[in-house]
Design an enzyme around this catalytic site. Structure first.
Site, PDB file in Angstrom:
ATOM      1  N   GLU A 129      92.833 121.749 110.073  1.00 55.65           N
ATOM      2  CA  GLU A 129      93.981 121.031 109.494  1.00 55.65           C
ATOM      3  C   GLU A 129      95.271 121.728 109.908  1.00 55.65           C
ATOM      4  O   GLU A 129      95.359 122.955 109.858  1.00 55.65           O
ATOM      5  CB  GLU A 129      93.850 121.024 107.970  1.00 55.65           C
ATOM      6  CG  GLU A 129      94.433 119.801 107.309  1.00 55.65           C
ATOM      7  CD  GLU A 129      93.662 118.526 107.636  1.00 55.65           C
ATOM      8  OE1 GLU A 129      94.158 117.755 108.478  1.00 55.65           O
ATOM      9  OE2 GLU A 129      92.581 118.304 107.057  1.00 55.65           O
ATOM     10  N   THR A 160      96.342 122.045 112.798  1.00 54.79           N
ATOM     11  CA  THR A 160      96.156 122.731 114.085  1.00 54.79           C
ATOM     12  C   THR A 160      96.550 121.816 115.241  1.00 54.79           C
ATOM     13  O   THR A 160      96.724 122.284 116.356  1.00 54.79           O
ATOM     14  CB  THR A 160      94.681 123.140 114.280  1.00 54.79           C
ATOM     15  OG1 THR A 160      93.860 122.003 113.957  1.00 54.79           O
ATOM     16  CG2 THR A 160      94.296 124.311 113.399  1.00 54.79           C
ATOM     17  N   SER A 164     101.456  91.542 106.635  1.00 59.91           N
ATOM     18  CA  SER A 164     100.301  92.309 106.167  1.00 59.91           C
ATOM     19  C   SER A 164      99.755  91.698 104.884  1.00 59.91           C
ATOM     20  O   SER A 164     100.494  91.527 103.912  1.00 59.91           O
ATOM     21  CB  SER A 164     100.693  93.767 105.899  1.00 59.91           C
ATOM     22  OG  SER A 164      99.624  94.411 105.226  1.00 59.91           O
ATOM     23  N   LEU A 182      93.808 109.281 104.677  1.00 60.45           N
ATOM     24  CA  LEU A 182      92.731 108.775 105.535  1.00 60.45           C
ATOM     25  C   LEU A 182      93.298 108.036 106.747  1.00 60.45           C
ATOM     26  O   LEU A 182      92.594 107.354 107.465  1.00 60.45           O
ATOM     27  CB  LEU A 182      91.788 107.863 104.740  1.00 60.45           C
ATOM     28  CG  LEU A 182      91.190 108.509 103.483  1.00 60.45           C
ATOM     29  CD1 LEU A 182      90.254 107.541 102.771  1.00 60.45           C
ATOM     30  CD2 LEU A 182      90.444 109.801 103.848  1.00 60.45           C
ATOM     31  N   SER A 209      95.796 105.552 107.241  1.00 65.07           N
ATOM     32  CA  SER A 209      96.014 104.114 107.357  1.00 65.07           C
ATOM     33  C   SER A 209      97.113 103.828 108.378  1.00 65.07           C
ATOM     34  O   SER A 209      97.114 102.782 109.026  1.00 65.07           O
ATOM     35  CB  SER A 209      96.390 103.519 105.999  1.00 65.07           C
ATOM     36  OG  SER A 209      97.668 103.945 105.585  1.00 65.07           O
ATOM     37  N   ASP A 255      94.986 111.776 114.421  1.00 61.82           N
ATOM     38  CA  ASP A 255      94.690 110.526 113.716  1.00 61.82           C
ATOM     39  C   ASP A 255      94.473 109.370 114.688  1.00 61.82           C
ATOM     40  O   ASP A 255      93.498 108.620 114.591  1.00 61.82           O
ATOM     41  CB  ASP A 255      95.831 110.167 112.755  1.00 61.82           C
ATOM     42  CG  ASP A 255      96.052 111.237 111.699  1.00 61.82           C
ATOM     43  OD1 ASP A 255      95.266 112.201 111.662  1.00 61.82           O
ATOM     44  OD2 ASP A 255      97.011 111.096 110.927  1.00 61.82           O
TER      45      ASP A 255
END
Ligand code: ADP
Ligand code: MG
Length: 388
Positions: free
Chosen positions: A34, A36, A68, A128, A130, A175
């Site tokens: 994390e 990094t 959306s 997470l 999104s 991500d």
């Protein structure tokens, strides 16, 4: 009705015709490594079954329209291909606009507009990713509409550029890369400096991953993130007066112990120490996974949490409480905060037989101490972005 069918129906209703394609891009959970990914180090995430659908249709003019189903109250956002200016994007649609902007400034031929509609089953702001799922689903849809030649890693880099330059969030590539390149049943070990990667099978019946959403999101996340980046840059500049390296995570722990004293500011020194040791833990976690040593993997997760809490200082009381409750529960091999921090989620490695007990104990303990209802979901490593 399935999510995809709902999306197609709504698309027809709002935009007047069926979409040309529907793309899906997953969210991700990072198992270890994390903070990094902007320090030239390794990360070890996996893609999730949950993610974002993007239905898209090319237009004959230069208009862009976005909608959306997750935030219908914001209505249709409308702009023009030539009106996109980095740093000026407003609202949720800036993530999608950023992808169009990044495609165009990198020279990809996109001379017509498009209608894009999104629908996600990822909680936004839960750590997470999104935002990356939205970007990568939009990117894959645009690539398909306009027949653009782009590899998965190239798509990931353009989506990162969208978030860095257009949205103004200085994130690393983890991500977007995971969303584009994840593989079913595997965690993805990625060198964020070279973009070399390997897949490590993560599909044991006796242990599994559980994601626990703290349901808090502290407002300082974005500014603190950019501050951590500046502190790491300062630490790197100081180190380079004593030792030649191009990134903090290139240092081994031994080299750090020798040269880390060159970092003058004690806060910057703690940040750099985290980056060096977290990167070493990430490599150790890959070895543990390959050796089938889930207990060692779990211990590394625990050490990662402590380092993020004490040295990098990106945890928060709610995440620390979740980790402590998990550590106290039998059958838990390891638990740590995941994602950028200041809220979001924890990920735990839990024996399958202890899973129900884990959910009950952690859920009850968290409710008792915070009044909040934690969200639980099993994380089964899933595939990366694809047309559906
Ligand atoms: P995370 O990526 O961890 O979920 P971020 O703060 O990076 O958190 O991104 C969350 C933001 O992304 C939301 O506030 C929203 O603006 C945007 N977003 C993500 N998914 C959607 C979606 N399906 N519809 C609309 N906006 C979305
Ligand atoms: Mg994000």
């Amino acid at each position: 009705m399935q999510q995809k069918d709902i999306l197609i129906e709504k698309f027809k209703e709002l935009f007047g015709a069926a979409p040309d394609c529907v793309a899906f891009a997953p969210g991700r959970v990072n198992l270890i490594g994390e903070h990094t990914d902007y320090n030239g180090g390794h990360v070890f995430p996996c893609a999730l079954p949950q993610g974002t659908l993007c239905a898209a249709r090319a237009r004959s003019d230069r208009t862009l329209r976005f909608f959306s189903l997750n935030v219908p109250r914001f209505g249709v956002a409308r702009t023009m291909l030539d009106a996109l200016v980095p740093g000026c994007g407003k609202g949720w649609q800036k993530y999608a606009e950023g992808v169009v902007w990044a495609f165009r400034v990198s020279g990809l031929a996109m001379e017509r507009g498009a209608d894009l509609m999104f629908f996600s089953d990822l909680p936004a702001g839960a750590g997470l990713s999104s935002s990356a799922a939205l970007e990568v689903s939009a990117g894959l849809a645009l690539k398909t509409l306009f027949g653009l030649g782009l590899t998965g890693p190239e798509l990931a880099l353009l989506c990162q550029k969208a978030e860095n330059s257009y949205v103004g969030m200085n994130c690393g590539v983890m991500d977007q890369f995971t969303s584009a390149m994840g593989r079913e049943g595997c965690a993805l070990f990625l060198d964020t400096a070279s973009l070399e990667y390997e897949y490590a099978p993560f599909d044991r019946p006796d242990v599994g991953l559980v994601i626990v959403n703290s349901r808090v999101k502290h407002s300082l996340a974005a500014s603190a993130y950019n501050e951590r980046r500046r502190q790491c840059e300062q630490a790197l500049a100081d180190i380079r007066s004593a030792f030649e390296t191009d990134a903090l995570c290139r240092l081994t722990p031994e080299q750090w112990e020798r040269y880390g004293g060159a970092v003058r500011d004690p806060v910057c020194r703690k940040r750099a120490k985290h980056a060096v040791y977290e990167n070493a833990r990430t490599a150790a976690a890959l070895r543990a996974l390959k050796a089938g040593d889930a207990a060692a993997f779990g211990r590394l997760m625990n050490e990662s949490h402590v380092s993020l809490r004490d040295d990098y200082e990106v945890s928060c009381p709610e995440l620390d409480l979740l980790a402590e409750l998990a550590w106290d529960t039998p059958g838990v091999l390891g638990a740590r905060m995941t994602g950028g921090g200041f809220g979001g989620s924890m990920v735990a490695l839990v024996e399958t037989a202890a899973r129900e007990d884990f959910i009950r104990r952690v859920g009850e303990g968290y409710k008792e101490r915070t009044g909040l209802e934690a969200g639980f979901c099993s994380a089964v490593p899933a595939g990366g972005a694809r047309l559906v």
